[in-house]
Design a protein around this motif. Structure first.
Motif, PDB file in Angstrom:
ATOM      1  N   TYR A   2      51.697  39.147  38.148  1.00 21.24           N
ATOM      2  CA  TYR A   2      50.778  38.098  37.687  1.00 21.24           C
ATOM      3  C   TYR A   2      49.366  38.431  38.123  1.00 21.24           C
ATOM      4  O   TYR A   2      49.165  39.136  39.121  1.00 21.24           O
ATOM      5  CB  TYR A   2      51.134  36.749  38.320  1.00 21.24           C
ATOM      6  N   THR A   3      48.415  37.850  37.400  1.00 16.86           N
ATOM      7  CA  THR A   3      47.025  37.907  37.882  1.00 16.86           C
ATOM      8  C   THR A   3      46.849  36.755  38.853  1.00 16.86           C
ATOM      9  O   THR A   3      47.706  35.866  38.931  1.00 16.86           O
ATOM     10  CB  THR A   3      46.028  37.748  36.733  1.00 16.86           C
ATOM     11  N   GLU A   4      45.707  36.810  39.576  1.00 19.26           N
ATOM     12  CA  GLU A   4      45.391  35.752  40.548  1.00 19.26           C
ATOM     13  C   GLU A   4      45.488  34.372  39.900  1.00 19.26           C
ATOM     14  O   GLU A   4      45.905  33.396  40.513  1.00 19.26           O
ATOM     15  CB  GLU A   4      43.961  35.990  41.069  1.00 19.26           C
ATOM     16  N   GLU A   5      45.101  34.317  38.610  1.00 18.85           N
ATOM     17  CA  GLU A   5      45.054  33.023  37.911  1.00 18.85           C
ATOM     18  C   GLU A   5      46.424  32.583  37.429  1.00 18.85           C
ATOM     19  O   GLU A   5      46.585  31.521  36.838  1.00 18.85           O
ATOM     20  CB  GLU A   5      44.119  33.103  36.683  1.00 18.85           C
ATOM     21  N   GLY A   6      47.409  33.423  37.643  1.00 16.67           N
ATOM     22  CA  GLY A   6      48.761  33.030  37.271  1.00 16.67           C
ATOM     23  C   GLY A   6      49.159  33.534  35.896  1.00 16.67           C
ATOM     24  O   GLY A   6      50.181  33.118  35.343  1.00 16.67           O
TER      25      GLY A   6
END
Ligand code: ADP
Length: 479
Positions: free
Chosen positions: A102-106
């Motif tokens: 996942y990216t930090e933003e989900g």
């Protein structure tokens, strides 16, 4: 509970204790198993996530182009300004552990599956392990943040269902429940055996005691086990009680037979006299003689019956004769004074009485005790003889002595003179019944004292009575 028999009470207590112990053991096993399983599952999840995290490299676009040509199996995903190269060993699902990137933003980068999509909204708040309920199922989730090598801001999330652990625990519970009837049966059987084992010696005791009390055989005793446990001391106490009962029955029997024997002679004499006067008309003198004999014999009987009554009353102890602080000095002085007046056979009575000797006792009985001893001093004293009475107190022991210079007691008789109906050969012709000294001994015993005799045939006798005086109990200054 009170209405239950002892057997059933033991059974209930034993079974209850066993069931509680079993339930607690099961609970402990369950809790320990659950926590061990959870720990194993978490370790397993973390190691799967860590392994997958190693399978990731960040490449620039140029590097990626070269790599794509060389390694056609690997996966290449655009990330930031470059490309992520994901090793073909990156396992999206490894033994139930589903991993996704996942990216930090989900935002889901790699590892598209129903669970990873469900978790897309879940924010990343640092590397952590936690539980999550998804569509009614429980899962353990492990979020791990990438650092360095341009991978900052990238997250890997592993997720594993708890169902396997729950299934295993359910399996354990099922097996236990399947065993429950067998265990219950064992518990009940164990309880029955335990109750039987515990009650067996008690039942034996009860049977023996019932046999003895039923009068079958007073000589029987309860078998005392080798174990020096509570039942051993109970059996010993019972046996000691039976010993005392047997002795007292034997004494009572002896007493009744002796008493009947003693009453036979005066009764026979009275009967003969009655037949004599009834046979025909007698002269006034003859009637008078007959009635004198009857009166003498009746008086003897009265004395005997009186002594017997006194003995049985003394056996009732304090109930019959209440104890209080009395002045033995006063009692001894008065009795000596009264008895001296009789001056039987010119025997003198000399009283040496210490003042203020007090005792917890019964005045009537203590008086009777001294009267009996002085009576004997007269009966077995020599004409013109001398009887001395000493009362003293030393080291909290009160001692009363009656010394005469009469006939004395033979060595062989000394041990028996305190027995009921015992008389020395030469005393049999007298009017005593052999109850005077046994009465004296019982009175002394009731007062917690001891009586003994020193005597020499022909020289006289000395009776000594000692009473222990409890320290500090007699502060009464009435006397
Ligand atoms: P008894 O009515 O025969 O006097 P006791 O119980 O008083 O009965 O005494 C038991 C026996 O002890 C007496 O028969 C007597 O032989 C002996 N005896 C008791 N007191 C004396 C004494 N002071 N001197 C000698 N013999 C005694």
């Amino acid at each position: 509970m009170r209405k239950l028999s002892v057997r059933n009470r033991i059974l209930l207590l034993f079974a209850g204790a066993m069931l509680i112990a079993m339930a607690l053991t099961f609970l402990l096993v369950y809790i320990v198993s659950a926590s061990v399983m959870k720990k194993t599952l978490s370790d397993y999840l973390m190691s799967a996530v860590d392994t997958n995290a190693d399978k990731l490299v960040y490449l620039t676009k140029e590097q990626a182009a070269g790599e794509m040509e060389r390694d056609t199996n690997d996966l290449f995903v655009d990330y930031a300004d470059g490309v992520l190269q994901i090793d073909d060993d990156f396992l999206e699902i490894l033994n139930d552990v589903e991993s996704a990137l996942y990216t930090e933003e989900g935002e889901l980068l790699y590892g598209d599956n129903s669970l990873s999509r469900e978790m897309e909204g879940e924010a990343f708040t640092g590397s952590r392990l936690y539980e999550k309920r998804i569509q009614g199922e429980r899962y353990v989730v492990y979020d791990r943040k990438f650092t360095g090598k341009k991978l900052d801001g990238l997250w890997i999330r592993g997720i594993v269902p708890l169902t396997r652990q729950e299934d295993q625990l359910a399996q354990i519970t099922k097996s236990v429940l399947a065993f429950l009837p067998v265990m219950l049966l064992l518990v009940v059987a164990g309880s029955v055996l335990a109750a039987k084992g515990i009650l067996q010696p008690i039942r034996q005791m009860e049977q023996t005691a019932a046999g003895i009390v039923g009068g079958e055989d007073l000589g029987r005793r309860i078998a005392v086990g080798k174990n020096k446990d509570e039942l051993h001391s109970l059996a010993m106490s019972f046996n000691a009680m039976f010993d005392r009962l047997e002795q007292s029955f034997a004494r009572e029997r002896q007493f009744t037979s002796d008493a009947s024997h003693e009453l036979r002679t005066p009764l026979a004499v009275i009967l003969t006299q009655a037949e004599y006067v009834a046979a025909k008309e007698r002269s006034r003198e003859e009637y008078k003689d007959a009635f004198t004999v009857v009166e003498r014999q009746a008086k003897r009987m009265k004395r005997l019956v009186g002594d017997m009554l006194d003995l049985s009353r003394i056996a009732q102890g304090e109930r019959r004769y209440p104890m209080e602080t009395v002045s033995l000095s006063a009692i001894v002085s008065t009795v000596c004074e009264d008895m001296e007046r009789i001056a039987y056979n010119d025997i003198t009575i000399e009283a040496n009485v210490a003042e203020n000797v007090r005792l917890k006792g019964n005045a009537d009985l203590l008086e009777r005790l001294l009267v009996n001893l002085l009576d004997n001093a007269y009966k077995y004293g020599k004409t013109g003889g001398r009887t001395q009475v000493f009362l003293e107190e030393k080291d909290n022991v009160v001692s009363l002595k009656v010394r005469d210079d009469g006939t004395g007691i033979s060595e062989g008789a000394k041990a028996n003179i305190f027995d009921r109906f015992y008389r020395e050969e030469e005393a049999r012709s007298g009017n005593g019944y052999g109850l005077g000294l046994s009465l004296a001994a019982e009175i002394v015993q009731l007062h917690g004292g001891e009586i003994s005799v020193e005597s020499e045939k022909g020289a006289g006798s000395c009776f000594t009575i000692t009473f222990p005086r409890e320290r500090g109990t007699l502060t009464d200054s009435r006397f």
